[in-house]
Motif scaffolding. Structure first.
Motif: not given
Length: 294
Positions: A250-273
């Motif tokens: 998260f830290e790296r991707k926010l520094d690279q310009g990823k949005t909070y919303k985009e990273l929320m989607q990453v969390c959502w995609n991982a929920r089935h683990s």
């Protein structure tokens, strides 16, 4: 007998690797090469075409920026498959743990990680670093079971590649196909790294935005399977390892310009683990919020 399948972007490099394979393979073979300098097709589509065209039962998919060093390496590949009936895929580099956090086949951000296993001479086309022999065999084995392998060179059986084709509908470019194929094959067969074949790979990985997008697709597809724990790490501790690695991601991707919303989607995609059973997946959102606020 072996069918060697290559997706080519450089006719000169292709000619060199054809000559090198003929000089070193030590067994009857064919080379199925696709000229793709303008990237008209993705590597998954071409590898699937090569699988269908192949005359022989053992397939080797390899990059063209490679020089095979082992004499009679083809005979060794045939012996490996003959001696390991459960083997479905073998490479020269791979990781014993494939994280839930989006990454290549090895995630250096994990506090406790699976092994890094390899036997190749690694070159550096982009950075200009000096090539070196990268040999990592901590278990002192001839063949090490892994979660996923590097796609610079990989061997499989034709029946395996027909049953578990490369996902050309999902992956349209030249990245993440090796992880996706490893995870698909690994559902039914063993995936492993061999130390009996040595090659020189002239270039390192290219971690571009296109690579990241393809990796994200693969992680979403396999979210219910990841992490793959071939090295037998303590399953009860995986949540802690993955949460720490997610925070760094998260830290790296926010520094690279990823949005909070985009990273929320990453969390959502991982929920089935399996490591996020119950409401544990909610902890990822809390971690993301804290990183974002910081």
């Amino acid at each position: 007998m072996i069918s060697v399948i290559i997706c080519s972007a450089d006719p000169a490099a292709l000619q060199l690797v054809k000559e090198n394979v003929a000089e070193t393979i030590g067994t009857d073979h064919e080379i199925i090469a696709f000229a793709n300098a303008n990237a008209e097709k993705g590597i998954c589509e071409l590898y699937n075409e090569g699988t269908k065209q192949a005359k022989y039962d053992i397939l080797v998919f390899m990059h063209e920026d490679i020089e095979m060093k082992t004499v009679h390496w083809g005979a060794r590949v045939l012996e490996i498959f003959a001696g390991n009936p459960k083997l479905g895929l073998v490479g020269v580099a791979g990781g014993g743990y494939k994280s839930l956090v989006p990454s290549s086949w090895y995630n250096a951000d994990l506090e406790v990680n699976g092994g890094f296993y390899c036997n190749l001479i690694q070159g550096f086309k982009h950075s200009g670093r000096e090539a070196f022999l990268d040999y990592r065999n901590a278990k002192n084995e001839k063949l090490t079971k892994v979660a996923s392998i590097d796609g610079c060179w990989m061997a499989t059986k034709k029946e395996v590649a027909l049953t578990h084709p490369f996902d050309q509908n999902l992956l349209k470019h030249f990245h993440a196909y090796d992880i996706d194929f490893s995870l698909a094959v690994g559902r039914q067969y063993d995936v492993a790294v061999t130390y009996g074949v040595l090659l020189s790979h002239f270039s390192e990985g290219d971690f571009s935005p296109v690579w990241e997008n393809e990796i994200s697709k693969v992680h979403k597809k396999w979210s219910a399977v990841l992490p793959v724990n071939a090295d037998g790490l303590d399953e009860k501790s995986l949540l802690r390892y993955e949460r720490r690695a997610f925070k760094m991601y998260f830290e790296r991707k926010l520094d690279q310009g990823k949005t909070y919303k985009e990273l929320m989607q990453v969390c959502w995609n991982a929920r089935h683990s399996r490591i996020f059973k119950g409401l544990k997946w909610y902890k990822m959102y809390v971690d993301l919020w804290r990183v974002w606020r910081k």
